[in-house]
Design a protein around this motif. Structure first.
Motif, PDB file in Angstrom:
ATOM      1  N   UNK A  99       0.581  -1.297  -0.027  1.00 40.78           N
ATOM      2  CA  UNK A  99      -0.423  -0.425   0.649  1.00 40.78           C
ATOM      3  C   UNK A  99       0.611   1.403   0.681  1.00 40.78           C
ATOM      4  N   UNK A 100       1.844   1.325   0.617  1.00 37.11           N
ATOM      5  CA  UNK A 100       2.430   2.349   0.877  1.00 37.11           C
ATOM      6  C   UNK A 100       3.687   2.567  -0.296  1.00 37.11           C
ATOM      7  N   UNK A 101       4.129   1.308  -0.819  1.00 35.26           N
ATOM      8  CA  UNK A 101       4.831   1.513  -2.133  1.00 35.26           C
ATOM      9  C   UNK A 101       4.270   2.363  -3.201  1.00 35.26           C
ATOM     10  N   UNK A 102       2.752   1.296  -3.370  1.00 36.19           N
ATOM     11  CA  UNK A 102       1.357   2.190  -4.075  1.00 36.19           C
ATOM     12  C   UNK A 102       0.712   3.737  -4.756  1.00 36.19           C
ATOM     13  N   UNK A 103       1.358   4.492  -3.226  1.00 42.18           N
ATOM     14  CA  UNK A 103       0.560   5.496  -2.618  1.00 42.18           C
ATOM     15  C   UNK A 103       2.074   6.447  -2.745  1.00 42.18           C
ATOM     16  N   UNK A 104       3.332   6.130  -2.920  1.00 39.08           N
ATOM     17  CA  UNK A 104       4.121   6.766  -2.951  1.00 39.08           C
ATOM     18  C   UNK A 104       4.321   6.500  -4.677  1.00 39.08           C
ATOM     19  N   UNK A 105       4.254   5.171  -5.570  1.00 35.12           N
ATOM     20  CA  UNK A 105       4.305   5.632  -7.034  1.00 35.12           C
ATOM     21  C   UNK A 105       3.034   6.252  -7.305  1.00 35.12           C
ATOM     22  N   UNK A 106       1.904   6.049  -6.745  1.00 32.67           N
ATOM     23  CA  UNK A 106       0.809   7.208  -7.791  1.00 32.67           C
ATOM     24  C   UNK A 106       1.117   8.556  -7.020  1.00 32.67           C
TER      25      UNK A 106
ATOM     26  N   UNK B 118       2.999  13.760  -9.610  1.00 30.22           N
ATOM     27  CA  UNK B 118       3.123  15.237  -9.707  1.00 30.22           C
ATOM     28  C   UNK B 118       4.416  15.031 -11.272  1.00 30.22           C
ATOM     29  N   UNK B 119       4.544  14.162 -11.831  1.00 29.81           N
ATOM     30  CA  UNK B 119       5.142  13.642 -12.983  1.00 29.81           C
ATOM     31  C   UNK B 119       4.268  14.293 -13.848  1.00 29.81           C
ATOM     32  N   UNK B 120       3.068  13.985 -14.213  1.00 31.07           N
ATOM     33  CA  UNK B 120       1.913  14.329 -15.017  1.00 31.07           C
ATOM     34  C   UNK B 120       1.482  15.508 -14.315  1.00 31.07           C
ATOM     35  N   UNK B 121       1.873  16.135 -13.652  1.00 34.20           N
ATOM     36  CA  UNK B 121       0.846  17.964 -13.224  1.00 34.20           C
ATOM     37  C   UNK B 121       2.071  18.539 -13.630  1.00 34.20           C
ATOM     38  N   UNK B 122       3.574  18.001 -13.274  1.00 31.11           N
ATOM     39  CA  UNK B 122       4.356  19.304 -13.461  1.00 31.11           C
ATOM     40  C   UNK B 122       4.918  18.658 -15.397  1.00 31.11           C
ATOM     41  N   UNK B 123       3.975  18.660 -16.052  1.00 30.07           N
ATOM     42  CA  UNK B 123       4.688  17.828 -17.269  1.00 30.07           C
ATOM     43  C   UNK B 123       5.901  17.596 -17.423  1.00 30.07           C
ATOM     44  N   UNK B 124       6.574  16.737 -16.334  1.00 24.82           N
ATOM     45  CA  UNK B 124       7.774  15.688 -16.148  1.00 24.82           C
ATOM     46  C   UNK B 124       8.323  15.417 -17.547  1.00 24.82           C
ATOM     47  N   UNK B 125       7.161  14.735 -19.282  1.00 26.08           N
ATOM     48  CA  UNK B 125       7.686  14.117 -20.119  1.00 26.08           C
ATOM     49  C   UNK B 125       8.877  15.462 -21.048  1.00 26.08           C
ATOM     50  N   UNK B 126       7.765  16.782 -20.222  1.00 29.43           N
ATOM     51  CA  UNK B 126       9.056  17.684 -21.214  1.00 29.43           C
ATOM     52  C   UNK B 126      10.235  17.722 -21.280  1.00 29.43           C
ATOM     53  N   UNK B 127      10.574  17.121 -20.088  1.00 27.56           N
ATOM     54  CA  UNK B 127      11.619  17.369 -19.680  1.00 27.56           C
ATOM     55  C   UNK B 127      12.912  16.482 -20.509  1.00 27.56           C
TER      56      UNK B 127
ATOM     57  N   UNK C 285      19.002  15.506 -12.163  1.00 30.76           N
ATOM     58  CA  UNK C 285      19.284  16.606 -11.870  1.00 30.76           C
ATOM     59  C   UNK C 285      18.678  17.694 -11.676  1.00 30.76           C
ATOM     60  N   UNK C 286      18.663  18.224 -12.688  1.00 29.18           N
ATOM     61  CA  UNK C 286      17.983  19.656 -13.031  1.00 29.18           C
ATOM     62  C   UNK C 286      16.532  19.028 -12.468  1.00 29.18           C
ATOM     63  N   UNK C 287      15.605  18.204 -13.397  1.00 30.61           N
ATOM     64  CA  UNK C 287      14.348  17.787 -13.528  1.00 30.61           C
ATOM     65  C   UNK C 287      14.491  17.985 -11.206  1.00 30.61           C
ATOM     66  N   UNK C 288      14.733  17.071 -10.650  1.00 31.31           N
ATOM     67  CA  UNK C 288      14.882  16.864  -9.726  1.00 31.31           C
ATOM     68  C   UNK C 288      14.680  17.832  -9.008  1.00 31.31           C
ATOM     69  N   UNK C 289      15.752  18.880  -8.627  1.00 33.69           N
ATOM     70  CA  UNK C 289      15.741  19.862  -8.377  1.00 33.69           C
ATOM     71  C   UNK C 289      15.041  21.160  -8.659  1.00 33.69           C
ATOM     72  N   UNK C 290      14.732  20.582  -9.637  1.00 33.52           N
ATOM     73  CA  UNK C 290      13.186  22.326 -10.056  1.00 33.52           C
ATOM     74  C   UNK C 290      12.118  21.613  -9.353  1.00 33.52           C
ATOM     75  N   UNK C 291      12.083  20.555  -9.857  1.00 34.59           N
ATOM     76  CA  UNK C 291      10.849  19.828  -8.579  1.00 34.59           C
ATOM     77  C   UNK C 291      10.749  19.939  -8.083  1.00 34.59           C
ATOM     78  N   UNK C 292      11.466  19.848  -6.939  1.00 37.11           N
ATOM     79  CA  UNK C 292      11.430  19.917  -5.446  1.00 37.11           C
ATOM     80  C   UNK C 292      11.600  21.889  -4.836  1.00 37.11           C
TER      81      UNK C 292
END
Length: 174
Positions: A27-34, A39-48, A105-112
């Motif tokens: 459940x915890x892994x599923x929640x974290x993945x979800x 967040x990846x979709x909302x932040x338009x992660x594929x654009x990176x 690296x930039x994607x992680x830092x920008x997301x944070x």
């Protein structure tokens, strides 16, 4: 005297601790993945993964840099009908592994930073990315400036191209 004693009751093995732990972990892994996928979709992660400069302006903080790049010399069209240099040409390494490590690296830092509103305005380049930028300036323009830059970036006080040419990639300041 009878030696037959009543049969001893044998408890079945307890299975709950491992079963409950596996369920909770799942459940915890599923929640974290979800949450991560949301967040990846909302932040338009594929654009990176794109090289289109418009995608660099997904974040409001980058819009001013995108607008100024459109007025700068690097935005002018080259012989191939494409801009002379785009965001990734200057701001990312050109080898495959280095490019995607820097993007990650930039994607992680920008997301944070954008999630927790923990960034400087105007946005500032970090030292590692400043070195990538310098390497890319020299990759394209090194034959013209090799006498000026020889050893200048390995000294205690390195001199970078953007020290004097800050408006070249992004146009003049307002």
């Amino acid at each position: 005297m009878s030696t037959d004693a009543a049969p001893r009751r044998v408890r079945p093995p307890r299975r709950w601790p491992l079963g409950k732990a596996a369920l909770i972990l799942g459940l915890l892994c599923g929640a974290a993945l979800g949450v991560g996928l949301f967040a990846f979709d909302y932040g338009e992660g594929l654009s990176y993964f794109s090289t289109d400069p418009k995608n660099c302006a997904n974040c409001h903080i980058m819009q001013e840099h995108y607008n100024s790049w459109q007025k700068a010399g690097h935005h002018q069209l080259g012989a191939n009908g494409q801009p002379v240099a785009t965001c990734v040409d200057c701001h990312l390494p050109h080898d495959f592994v280095g490019k995607y490590l820097a993007k990650a690296d930039n994607g992680y830092r920008h997301s944070w930073a954008f999630t927790f509103q923990d960034f400087h305005e105007p946005i500032q380049i970090i030292e590692r990315n400043s070195r990538i930028l310098q390497d890319n300036c020299l990759r394209c323009h090194g034959q013209f400036v090799h006498m000026l830059t020889s050893g200048s970036t390995v000294d205690d006080n390195p001199v970078f191209c953007v020290h004097c040419h800050a408006g070249v990639g992004h146009g003049p300041e307002k």
